[in-house]
Design a protein around this motif. Structure first.
Motif, PDB file in Angstrom:
ATOM      1  N   GLN A   1       0.820  -1.209   0.000  1.00 59.73           N
ATOM      2  CA  GLN A   1       0.000   0.000   0.000  1.00 59.73           C
ATOM      3  C   GLN A   1       0.852   1.257   0.000  1.00 59.73           C
ATOM      4  O   GLN A   1       0.561   2.202  -0.725  1.00 59.73           O
ATOM      5  CB  GLN A   1      -0.950  -0.001   1.205  1.00 59.73           C
ATOM      6  N   TRP A   2       1.930   1.274   0.804  1.00 62.18           N
ATOM      7  CA  TRP A   2       2.739   2.491   0.793  1.00 62.18           C
ATOM      8  C   TRP A   2       3.473   2.654  -0.522  1.00 62.18           C
ATOM      9  O   TRP A   2       3.700   3.781  -0.974  1.00 62.18           O
ATOM     10  CB  TRP A   2       3.615   2.664   2.021  1.00 62.18           C
ATOM     11  N   LEU A   3       3.809   1.548  -1.179  1.00 57.36           N
ATOM     12  CA  LEU A   3       4.420   1.657  -2.508  1.00 57.36           C
ATOM     13  C   LEU A   3       3.444   2.272  -3.505  1.00 57.36           C
ATOM     14  O   LEU A   3       3.805   3.162  -4.277  1.00 57.36           O
ATOM     15  CB  LEU A   3       4.873   0.287  -3.010  1.00 57.36           C
ATOM     16  N   VAL A   4       2.197   1.805  -3.479  1.00 55.22           N
ATOM     17  CA  VAL A   4       1.184   2.344  -4.388  1.00 55.22           C
ATOM     18  C   VAL A   4       0.952   3.822  -4.112  1.00 55.22           C
ATOM     19  O   VAL A   4       0.945   4.643  -5.032  1.00 55.22           O
ATOM     20  CB  VAL A   4      -0.140   1.552  -4.286  1.00 55.22           C
ATOM     21  N   LEU A   5       0.773   4.180  -2.854  1.00 52.61           N
ATOM     22  CA  LEU A   5       0.533   5.587  -2.513  1.00 52.61           C
ATOM     23  C   LEU A   5       1.704   6.466  -2.949  1.00 52.61           C
ATOM     24  O   LEU A   5       1.494   7.560  -3.485  1.00 52.61           O
ATOM     25  CB  LEU A   5       0.280   5.744  -1.009  1.00 52.61           C
ATOM     26  N   SER A   6       2.914   5.986  -2.752  1.00 52.52           N
ATOM     27  CA  SER A   6       4.092   6.759  -3.150  1.00 52.52           C
ATOM     28  C   SER A   6       4.146   6.953  -4.663  1.00 52.52           C
ATOM     29  O   SER A   6       4.452   8.047  -5.148  1.00 52.52           O
ATOM     30  CB  SER A   6       5.373   6.075  -2.676  1.00 52.52           C
ATOM     31  N   LEU A   7       3.851   5.887  -5.404  1.00 52.56           N
ATOM     32  CA  LEU A   7       3.858   5.999  -6.866  1.00 52.56           C
ATOM     33  C   LEU A   7       2.775   6.946  -7.358  1.00 52.56           C
ATOM     34  O   LEU A   7       3.017   7.770  -8.251  1.00 52.56           O
ATOM     35  CB  LEU A   7       3.705   4.626  -7.511  1.00 52.56           C
TER      36      LEU A   7
ATOM     37  N   PRO B   1       0.419  11.160 -10.366  1.00 48.60           N
ATOM     38  CA  PRO B   1      -1.047  11.126 -10.313  1.00 48.60           C
ATOM     39  C   PRO B   1      -1.627  10.935 -11.712  1.00 48.60           C
ATOM     40  O   PRO B   1      -1.110  11.475 -12.694  1.00 48.60           O
ATOM     41  CB  PRO B   1      -1.421  12.493  -9.732  1.00 48.60           C
ATOM     42  N   GLY B   2      -2.693  10.129 -11.785  1.00 49.67           N
ATOM     43  CA  GLY B   2      -3.371   9.929 -13.047  1.00 49.67           C
ATOM     44  C   GLY B   2      -2.857   8.775 -13.885  1.00 49.67           C
ATOM     45  O   GLY B   2      -3.301   8.597 -15.016  1.00 49.67           O
ATOM     46  N   VAL B   3      -1.937   7.961 -13.345  1.00 49.89           N
ATOM     47  CA  VAL B   3      -1.492   6.795 -14.118  1.00 49.89           C
ATOM     48  C   VAL B   3      -2.653   5.817 -14.236  1.00 49.89           C
ATOM     49  O   VAL B   3      -3.587   5.822 -13.425  1.00 49.89           O
ATOM     50  CB  VAL B   3      -0.262   6.086 -13.484  1.00 49.89           C
TER      51      VAL B   3
ATOM     52  N   LEU C   1      -7.344  -0.051  -1.457  1.00 47.61           N
ATOM     53  CA  LEU C   1      -7.091   1.369  -1.175  1.00 47.61           C
ATOM     54  C   LEU C   1      -8.337   2.213  -1.417  1.00 47.61           C
ATOM     55  O   LEU C   1      -8.562   3.210  -0.726  1.00 47.61           O
ATOM     56  CB  LEU C   1      -5.917   1.873  -2.014  1.00 47.61           C
ATOM     57  N   GLU C   2      -9.151   1.797  -2.360  1.00 46.11           N
ATOM     58  CA  GLU C   2     -10.430   2.486  -2.597  1.00 46.11           C
ATOM     59  C   GLU C   2     -11.351   2.324  -1.391  1.00 46.11           C
ATOM     60  O   GLU C   2     -12.009   3.271  -0.975  1.00 46.11           O
ATOM     61  CB  GLU C   2     -11.111   1.891  -3.834  1.00 46.11           C
ATOM     62  N   ARG C   3     -11.382   1.110  -0.831  1.00 43.09           N
ATOM     63  CA  ARG C   3     -12.223   0.866   0.355  1.00 43.09           C
ATOM     64  C   ARG C   3     -11.775   1.715   1.546  1.00 43.09           C
ATOM     65  O   ARG C   3     -12.594   2.076   2.387  1.00 43.09           O
ATOM     66  CB  ARG C   3     -12.236  -0.617   0.717  1.00 43.09           C
ATOM     67  N   LYS C   4     -10.491   2.018   1.617  1.00 40.55           N
ATOM     68  CA  LYS C   4      -9.981   2.882   2.690  1.00 40.55           C
ATOM     69  C   LYS C   4     -10.180   4.361   2.367  1.00 40.55           C
ATOM     70  O   LYS C   4      -9.813   5.225   3.161  1.00 40.55           O
ATOM     71  CB  LYS C   4      -8.482   2.624   2.904  1.00 40.55           C
ATOM     72  N   ASN C   5     -10.731   4.642   1.181  1.00 37.62           N
ATOM     73  CA  ASN C   5     -10.942   6.002   0.700  1.00 37.62           C
ATOM     74  C   ASN C   5      -9.607   6.748   0.515  1.00 37.62           C
ATOM     75  O   ASN C   5      -9.503   7.930   0.800  1.00 37.62           O
ATOM     76  CB  ASN C   5     -11.886   6.797   1.612  1.00 37.62           C
ATOM     77  N   TRP C   6      -8.609   6.019   0.016  1.00 38.25           N
ATOM     78  CA  TRP C   6      -7.309   6.615  -0.241  1.00 38.25           C
ATOM     79  C   TRP C   6      -7.030   6.804  -1.726  1.00 38.25           C
ATOM     80  O   TRP C   6      -6.152   7.564  -2.106  1.00 38.25           O
ATOM     81  CB  TRP C   6      -6.200   5.764   0.385  1.00 38.25           C
ATOM     82  N   VAL C   7      -7.772   6.082  -2.576  1.00 33.00           N
ATOM     83  CA  VAL C   7      -7.566   6.150  -4.026  1.00 33.00           C
ATOM     84  C   VAL C   7      -8.920   6.212  -4.710  1.00 33.00           C
ATOM     85  O   VAL C   7      -9.878   5.582  -4.258  1.00 33.00           O
ATOM     86  CB  VAL C   7      -6.776   4.913  -4.530  1.00 33.00           C
ATOM     87  N   VAL C   8      -8.976   6.988  -5.798  1.00 32.62           N
ATOM     88  CA  VAL C   8     -10.167   7.001  -6.640  1.00 32.62           C
ATOM     89  C   VAL C   8      -9.770   6.656  -8.070  1.00 32.62           C
ATOM     90  O   VAL C   8      -8.668   6.999  -8.517  1.00 32.62           O
ATOM     91  CB  VAL C   8     -10.915   8.354  -6.610  1.00 32.62           C
TER      92      VAL C   8
ATOM     93  N   LEU D   1      -4.910   9.992  -5.788  1.00 32.92           N
ATOM     94  CA  LEU D   1      -5.019   9.959  -4.330  1.00 32.92           C
ATOM     95  C   LEU D   1      -6.166  10.860  -3.890  1.00 32.92           C
ATOM     96  O   LEU D   1      -6.425  11.896  -4.505  1.00 32.92           O
ATOM     97  CB  LEU D   1      -3.723  10.459  -3.683  1.00 32.92           C
ATOM     98  N   THR D   2      -6.819  10.472  -2.816  1.00 33.32           N
ATOM     99  CA  THR D   2      -7.840  11.317  -2.203  1.00 33.32           C
ATOM    100  C   THR D   2      -7.145  12.273  -1.228  1.00 33.32           C
ATOM    101  O   THR D   2      -5.973  12.065  -0.875  1.00 33.32           O
ATOM    102  CB  THR D   2      -8.856  10.465  -1.426  1.00 33.32           C
ATOM    103  N   PRO D   3      -7.847  13.305  -0.760  1.00 28.52           N
ATOM    104  CA  PRO D   3      -7.252  14.179   0.262  1.00 28.52           C
ATOM    105  C   PRO D   3      -6.807  13.403   1.515  1.00 28.52           C
ATOM    106  O   PRO D   3      -5.774  13.714   2.101  1.00 28.52           O
ATOM    107  CB  PRO D   3      -8.379  15.165   0.582  1.00 28.52           C
ATOM    108  N   GLU D   4      -7.572  12.360   1.883  1.00 25.27           N
ATOM    109  CA  GLU D   4      -7.179  11.547   3.039  1.00 25.27           C
ATOM    110  C   GLU D   4      -5.838  10.857   2.783  1.00 25.27           C
ATOM    111  O   GLU D   4      -4.984  10.785   3.664  1.00 25.27           O
ATOM    112  CB  GLU D   4      -8.251  10.496   3.357  1.00 25.27           C
ATOM    113  N   ALA D   5      -5.653  10.354   1.573  1.00 21.45           N
ATOM    114  CA  ALA D   5      -4.400   9.678   1.231  1.00 21.45           C
ATOM    115  C   ALA D   5      -3.254  10.670   1.170  1.00 21.45           C
ATOM    116  O   ALA D   5      -2.116  10.326   1.490  1.00 21.45           O
ATOM    117  CB  ALA D   5      -4.538   8.944  -0.097  1.00 21.45           C
TER     118      ALA D   5
END
Length: 146
Positions: free
Chosen positions: A37-43, A48-50, A73-80, A95-99
């Protein structure tokens, strides 16, 4: 340089990288992140927009695996996922604002970890290490196929 010395350097670089990842994992666990998850969020923070396919390629995983990671990550509301303007079959990831808040916290954790890991080095040694590793990386990049 004897072969044993080169193996030792390679082992040290690999071992330090592994230990840094493990220490980072322990520190981000309190905010509910796994390594993938942290790898995905970092990428996604950096790109953004990949698309989901592009993300899978960057992570070096199969597309269904990347899809499951994005689902979590979508279920955690971190990615759309958003449809691509030119091709509705393609989903773009953001990423969402929460992410973004989680990403900022990850940055603080990473900075503290690096400071802790390099505490025994003088400022000049830190710069020298960074410079030398950058040159090694440059050599390896030049050797990579186009």
């Amino acid at each position: 340089m004897p072969l044993d010395d080169r193996r030792s350097i390679g082992f040290l670089i690999s071992d330090v990288a592994r230990m840094m990842r493990a220490a980072f994992d322990r520190r981000v666990q309190r905010i509910g992140l796994t390594r993938s998850q942290w790898l995905v969020l970092s990428l996604l923070y950096r790109r953004p927009g990949v698309s989901q396919s592009e993300l899978a390629e960057m992570l070096e995983v199969e597309r269904p695996t990347a899809g499951r990671m994005i689902d979590r990550l979508e279920r955690k509301n971190w990615v759309v996922r958003r449809p691509d303007a030119a091709d509705r079959r393609v989903k773009r990831l953001f990423l969402t604002p929460e992410a973004e808040d989680v990403q900022a916290e990850m940055g603080r954790i990473a900075e503290t970890l690096l400071e802790d890991a390099m505490a025994s080095l003088a400022p000049g040694e830190r710069l020298a290490l960074t410079d030398m590793l950058g040159r090694v990386k440059g050599s390896l990049t030049a050797m990579a196929p186009a």
